[in-house]
Design a protein around this motif. Sequence first.
Motif, mmCIF file in Angstrom:
data_model
loop_
_atom_site.group_PDB
_atom_site.id
_atom_site.type_symbol
_atom_site.label_atom_id
_atom_site.label_comp_id
_atom_site.label_asym_id
_atom_site.label_seq_id
_atom_site.Cartn_x
_atom_site.Cartn_y
_atom_site.Cartn_z
ATOM 1 N N LEU A 268 0.847 -1.191 0.000
ATOM 2 C CA LEU A 268 0.000 0.000 0.000
ATOM 3 C C LEU A 268 0.882 1.240 0.000
ATOM 4 C CD1 LEU A 268 -2.962 1.184 0.431
ATOM 5 C CD2 LEU A 268 -2.338 1.292 2.855
ATOM 6 N N PHE A 269 0.539 2.197 -0.864
ATOM 7 C CA PHE A 269 1.152 3.521 -0.812
ATOM 8 C C PHE A 269 0.142 4.446 -0.129
ATOM 9 C CE2 PHE A 269 2.035 7.540 -3.533
ATOM 10 C CZ PHE A 269 2.714 8.141 -2.482
ATOM 11 N N PRO A 270 0.234 4.612 1.188
ATOM 12 C CA PRO A 270 -0.798 5.339 1.931
ATOM 13 C C PRO A 270 -0.883 6.819 1.588
ATOM 14 C CG PRO A 270 1.008 4.739 3.369
ATOM 15 C CD PRO A 270 1.253 4.034 2.081
ATOM 16 N N GLY A 271 0.222 7.455 1.235
ATOM 17 C CA GLY A 271 0.169 8.864 0.882
ATOM 18 C C GLY A 271 -0.638 9.110 -0.376
ATOM 19 N N SER A 272 -0.569 8.159 -1.311
ATOM 20 C CA SER A 272 -1.374 8.132 -2.525
ATOM 21 C C SER A 272 -1.306 9.444 -3.305
ATOM 22 C CB SER A 272 -2.802 7.726 -2.180
ATOM 23 O OG SER A 272 -2.876 6.341 -1.886
ATOM 24 N N TRP A 273 -2.344 9.682 -4.117
ATOM 25 C CA TRP A 273 -2.314 10.843 -5.003
ATOM 26 C C TRP A 273 -2.280 12.156 -4.228
ATOM 27 C CZ3 TRP A 273 -0.752 11.787 -9.562
ATOM 28 C CH2 TRP A 273 -1.118 12.970 -10.230
ATOM 29 N N SER A 274 -2.871 12.190 -3.042
ATOM 30 C CA SER A 274 -2.877 13.434 -2.267
ATOM 31 C C SER A 274 -1.454 13.851 -1.910
ATOM 32 C CB SER A 274 -3.734 13.287 -1.013
ATOM 33 O OG SER A 274 -3.298 12.213 -0.209
ATOM 34 N N GLN A 275 -0.599 12.916 -1.562
ATOM 35 C CA GLN A 275 0.790 13.242 -1.271
ATOM 36 C C GLN A 275 1.565 13.515 -2.554
ATOM 37 O OE1 GLN A 275 3.102 10.192 0.702
ATOM 38 N NE2 GLN A 275 4.787 11.590 1.161
ATOM 39 N N TRP A 276 1.363 12.660 -3.558
ATOM 40 C CA TRP A 276 2.094 12.792 -4.816
ATOM 41 C C TRP A 276 1.838 14.154 -5.456
ATOM 42 C CZ3 TRP A 276 5.436 9.287 -7.174
ATOM 43 C CH2 TRP A 276 5.812 9.570 -8.485
ATOM 44 N N SER A 277 0.572 14.515 -5.596
ATOM 45 C CA SER A 277 0.240 15.792 -6.234
ATOM 46 C C SER A 277 0.628 16.972 -5.349
ATOM 47 C CB SER A 277 -1.247 15.842 -6.566
ATOM 48 O OG SER A 277 -2.043 15.716 -5.393
ATOM 49 N N GLY A 278 0.532 16.783 -4.029
ATOM 50 C CA GLY A 278 0.896 17.855 -3.111
ATOM 51 C C GLY A 278 2.371 18.186 -3.135
ATOM 52 N N GLU A 279 3.210 17.204 -3.502
ATOM 53 C CA GLU A 279 4.652 17.437 -3.583
ATOM 54 C C GLU A 279 5.097 17.913 -4.960
ATOM 55 O OE1 GLU A 279 7.317 14.498 -2.182
ATOM 56 O OE2 GLU A 279 6.421 14.387 -0.178
ATOM 57 N N GLY A 280 4.151 18.022 -5.886
ATOM 58 C CA GLY A 280 4.507 18.496 -7.218
ATOM 59 C C GLY A 280 5.278 17.496 -8.042
ATOM 60 N N ARG A 281 5.058 16.209 -7.807
ATOM 61 C CA ARG A 281 5.726 15.169 -8.592
ATOM 62 C C ARG A 281 5.155 15.133 -10.017
ATOM 63 N NH1 ARG A 281 9.235 11.293 -5.708
ATOM 64 N NH2 ARG A 281 9.472 12.231 -3.645
ATOM 65 N N PRO A 282 5.853 14.458 -10.955
ATOM 66 C CA PRO A 282 5.372 14.392 -12.339
ATOM 67 C C PRO A 282 3.962 13.809 -12.423
ATOM 68 C CG PRO A 282 7.631 13.636 -12.207
ATOM 69 C CD PRO A 282 7.166 13.815 -10.791
ATOM 70 N N VAL A 283 3.200 14.304 -13.377
ATOM 71 C CA VAL A 283 1.805 13.914 -13.545
ATOM 72 C C VAL A 283 1.575 13.399 -14.956
ATOM 73 C CG1 VAL A 283 -0.568 14.784 -13.621
ATOM 74 C CG2 VAL A 283 0.991 15.564 -11.817
ATOM 75 N N ALA A 284 0.815 12.307 -15.060
ATOM 76 C CA ALA A 284 0.394 11.787 -16.358
ATOM 77 C C ALA A 284 -1.115 11.903 -16.445
ATOM 78 C CB ALA A 284 0.830 10.339 -16.526
#
Length: 292
Positions: A268-284
Amino acid sequence: MQILIQPDELAARLADTLAGNAVDADSEPGGRTVVLDVRWSLQQPDGRPAYRSGHVPGAVYVDLESELSDHDREGEGRHPLPTEERFTAAMRRWGLRDGDLAVVMDDLGGQSAARAWWLLRHARFDVRLLDGGLSGWVAAGHPLERGDVVPEPGEATARFGGMPVLDIDDAAALAAGGVLLDARAAERYRGEVEPVDPVAGHIPGARSAPSAGNLDADGRFLPVEALAERFAALGATPGAPVAAYCGSGVTAAHAVAALAIAGVDAALFPGSWSQWSGEGRPVATGDAPAGS
């Protein structure tokens, strides 16, 4: 590894618990059965009113926001995992004792209750998901109870480490070299809508696997063979490196449960999209894993 419990089996176990009888030796485990009601949704995060209007007799309400999450942990998404200490306190409030069987349920086909299922498994506690949830219980002819249930405090202790967990860098690496499944609705994966988080889209390399697709029209999990076929088409097979994420780590736990039913171990990646997008990581965006 048993993941699910059916309504009739739960009713029999609750009757034995109420009578103080030992459960049949052929049924595992043999202790008390404690039902946990985890009603929650993005639209209605407080499930107490629905719980109080009718729940499985003896079921204890579980607050996903305060007991299955720790909002003091900043930078880990919208629903960070609770600490071991905080989850122990929650387990004891629910009345759990060592040797009990916890049965978690909701009215969403297990899509919110799976968060409690995952955390209890992570805490090395025996737990099952009620297949079909509240509607399955009612359809099987079993009664409901109104009001609140306040159990005597338990003494169970969480011992985290029972389930694999990915941090944000692990998730990025798995998306590039393994199978990272996105459990959100397909339109959120494609980036067409984003009702909660700051950016729309998905983690580059992730594959769309909406959690609702794990269920039949009655909100029950699909048969083992159907789940295995669904996940195999996405590359998620036994022995492959597999993980799941969603918006904030809630419905991703449902994907982990469905994968387990199909015989696939998944992190499980608990941070999920909320963490990913919040950190400004690449988006597809778009239908393809690599986006467009």
